[in-house]
Design an enzyme around this catalytic site. Structure first.
Site, short mmCIF file in Angstrom:
data_model
loop_
_atom_site.label_atom_id
_atom_site.label_comp_id
_atom_site.label_asym_id
_atom_site.label_seq_id
_atom_site.Cartn_x
_atom_site.Cartn_y
_atom_site.Cartn_z
N GLU A 13 0.98 -1.25 0.09
CA GLU A 13 0.00 0.07 0.15
C GLU A 13 0.70 1.11 -0.08
O GLU A 13 1.90 1.36 0.75
CB GLU A 13 -0.94 -0.13 1.00
N CYS A 60 -5.05 4.81 6.53
CA CYS A 60 -4.70 3.65 5.72
C CYS A 60 -6.16 2.99 5.16
O CYS A 60 -7.16 3.19 5.93
CB CYS A 60 -4.04 2.74 6.52
N CYS A 63 -5.02 -1.56 6.94
CA CYS A 63 -5.06 -1.76 8.34
C CYS A 63 -6.08 -0.72 9.00
O CYS A 63 -5.69 0.12 9.66
CB CYS A 63 -3.59 -1.48 9.14
N HIS A 67 -5.52 2.45 13.50
CA HIS A 67 -5.64 3.74 13.85
C HIS A 67 -6.71 4.40 14.59
O HIS A 67 -6.63 5.38 15.50
CB HIS A 67 -5.24 4.74 12.69
N ARG A 478 1.24 -4.89 11.05
CA ARG A 478 2.74 -4.61 10.72
C ARG A 478 3.59 -4.12 11.98
O ARG A 478 4.96 -3.77 11.79
CB ARG A 478 2.98 -3.40 9.81
N SER A 501 5.47 0.90 9.64
CA SER A 501 6.03 1.11 8.47
C SER A 501 7.05 2.26 8.34
O SER A 501 7.77 2.41 7.72
CB SER A 501 5.10 0.92 7.30
N CYS A 545 3.66 -0.64 4.44
CA CYS A 545 2.48 0.30 4.03
C CYS A 545 2.70 1.59 4.34
O CYS A 545 2.90 1.99 5.26
CB CYS A 545 1.24 0.02 4.99
N CYS A 548 0.49 4.25 5.48
CA CYS A 548 0.67 4.49 6.97
C CYS A 548 1.91 5.13 7.49
O CYS A 548 1.98 5.98 8.39
CB CYS A 548 0.46 2.90 7.76
#
Ligand code: NFC
Length: 551
Positions: A13, A60, A63, A67, A478, A501, A545, A548
């Protein structure tokens, strides 16, 4: 010496670019860069802290819950709110099924094709493929007819010259090692996993009203009533549906994902010596088993491992977390800054697109450089599993020993590209097996008469201190995700996220220390710099990602 650029890295992503130097068939240096700016932290300033989760969730599209969780935990920490046990357990179910779905998608749809040559699957014998599959698992679909139907489907793609999801890859590359039958088996499960992931994530629709981006989060608890006898609540019917979906999730992980992972890994054992990286690991731990808010009550323990030393797990001191922008396109001094003090002020000094090379002696990424006590840290399933293993977490120890034993390698093999991919499977298995227990805990708690779902004591901003600050941690798919918030006069004064990430994709810091992707690539063999499959293997093993990472 050859300088190569992979931009964009696909099957992730967001936008990630890798620049690397290759000497004598090996990568000797690498730089990780994101060429996309986001800026959501800036949008949050001045808003109601109770709304922050709604905005941060849009960091994102992959995921999609994480958040929100980190954000509501940060606000709850700042306002000293304890949430009811039912809310903690519902959050565990939402988080856990996200992890399981996300990791299966990563293995099959984002990473498998680095190891599995789909075109070679056309040469497989479906009967032998079924025999191979039967030797690994008693999954009922694995029959010669089934594998033949998948082969016909792929052949039809190839005939039309449109490989669809399998297009534009390095088919036939010498680094592919699987026999045609193993390639066909994995390709069949790639397609099957597409349907499976759509089904199991219905748990988010039940508990969160929708997916992506479930809608029932709330500072102080959850906005989903629990009542076994009400049609408008989480009732006995819905619990039964969740139980069925959890069963489906666990069965696929145990009977398809883990056997495939072990089978594929057994052909690539040399990758247990490649892609190690920075050797420091951070995990925030996860899955509260009560509502005390104490780290020792988390099912996966939290901690830090330094220099690959599994004999010690250090506790995390949040004050030691900083972000440096020495090589990132933001304003700021050279030293790293703690997230409560940090700003996101753009200072773009990069080239004007289109460009061939970015000057990596200067600023070269939109990703910042998180550091713990000045050190780069890897995070993600490998960190989660290493911390739990080193801390003596029973379930993890057993699963790690089983996987290492089946592959015939020792624990040092974990510090690698293969180790990262294996750890993701181990985490998935452990969570898939534990999820039904958290559902049972919820059912038992409700049956005992506790229907509480929200703690409204601090809902009214008039009850808040004039100035406060907090942080919320979550172990996302992640890895270690943290949100830091400062609240003043009932509004957000500052908001900063330090995302998994971001840790992993970080560029060099002010001391010139490489980030985890950069360090992991050094020493990677390259059969053909024009077809950098090996770079994809190591980078994808982190499951990047960048949406993110930059947020
Ligand atoms: Ni997007 Fe993430 C956020 C990241 O925390 N990195 O695991 C989650 O995305 O996939």
């Amino acid at each position: 010496m050859a300088r190569i650029v992979v931009d964009p890295i696909t099957r992730i992503e967001g936008h990630l670019r890798i620049q690397a130097e290759v000497n004598g068939g090996q990568i000797t240096d690498a730089w990780s860069s994101s060429t996309m700016f986001r800026g959501i932290e800036k949008i949050l300033k001045g808003r109601d802290p109770r709304d922050a989760w709604y905005f941060t969730q849009r960091f994102c599209g992959v995921c999609t819950t994480v958040h929100s969780i980190a954000s509501i935990r940060a606000v709850e920490n700042a306002l000293n709110i304890r949430v009811p046990l039912n809310a903690e357990l519902i959050r565990n179910l939402i988080i856990g099924i996200q992890v399981v779905q996300d990791h299966v998608i990563h293995f099959y749809h984002l990473h498998a094709l680095d190891w599995v040559d789909v075109v070679s699957a056309l040469k497989a014998d479906p009967t032998k493929t079924a025999a191979l599959a039967a030797s690994l698992s008693d999954w009922p679909l694995n029959s010669p007819t089934y594998f033949k139907s998948v082969q016909d489907k792929v052949a039809a793609f190839v005939k039309k010259g449109r490989l669809g999801p399998f297009g534009n890859a390095y088919w036939g590359h010498p680094a592919y090692k699987l026999p045609p039958e193993a390639n066909l088996m994995a390709t069949a499960h790639y397609l099957e996993a597409l349907d499976w992931q759509r089904e199991v994530i219905k748990i988010h629709a039940i508990l969160g009203s929708k997916n992506p981006h479930p809608q029932t989060f709330l500072v102080g608890g959850m906005a989903i009533p629990v009542d076994p006898n009400s049609q408008n609540a989480l009732n006995a019917d819905k619990i039964a549906e969740i139980a069925q979906l959890l069963k489906k999730a666990k069965a696929f992980v145990e009977k398809v994902y883990i056997p495939d992972l072990l089978a594929v890994a057994s052909f690539y054992k040399e990758w247990a010596g490649i892609g190690g990286g920075v050797g420091n690991y951070i995990s925030y731990g996860e899955y509260p088993l009560d509502n005390s808010g104490k780290p020792e009550k988390l099912w996966f323990p939290q901690g830090i491992i330094v220099g690959k030393d599994l004999s010690r797990v250090y506790p995390i001191d949040q004050q030691k977390i900083t972000e440096s922008v020495a090589h990132s396109w933001y304003e700021g001094g050279d030293a790293g800054v703690h997230p409560w003090e940090e700003q996101t002020e753009v200072r773009y000094t990069g080239p004007t697109p289109p460009y061939d090379m970015i000057d990596t002696d200067k600023k070269y990424s939109w990703v910042k450089s998180p550091r713990y006590d000045g050190k780069p840290m890897e995070t993600g399933p490998l960190a989660t599993i290493l911390v739990a293993y080193a801390a003596g977490h029973q379930g993890t120890k057993g699963a790690v020993e089983l996987v290492l034993g089946k592959l015939g390698v020792g624990p040092e093999a974990l510090f690698s590209t293969l180790g990262r991919t294996a750890a993701r499977g181990i985490e998935t298995l452990l969570v898939a097996q534990e999820l039904p227990k958290w559902l049972d805990m919820l059912v038992a708690n409700v049956a005992g008469g506790d229907l509480a779902i929200h703690n409204g004591e601090k809902w009214d901003p008039a009850t808040w201190p004039r100035e406060t600050a907090g942080y919320g941690w979550h172990n996302a798919p992640r890895g270690a995700l943290g949100h830091w918030i400062r609240i003043r006069d009932q509004k957000i004064e500052n908001y900063q996220a330090v995302v998994p990430s971001t840790w992993n994709a970080s560029p060099r810091d002010e001391k010139g220390q490489r980030g985890p992707y950069e360090a992991a690539l050094v020493g990677t063999p390259m059969a053909d710099p024009n077809k950098p499959l090996e770079i994809l293997r190591t980078i994808h093993s982190f499951d990047p990602c960048l949406a993110c990472a930059v947020h």
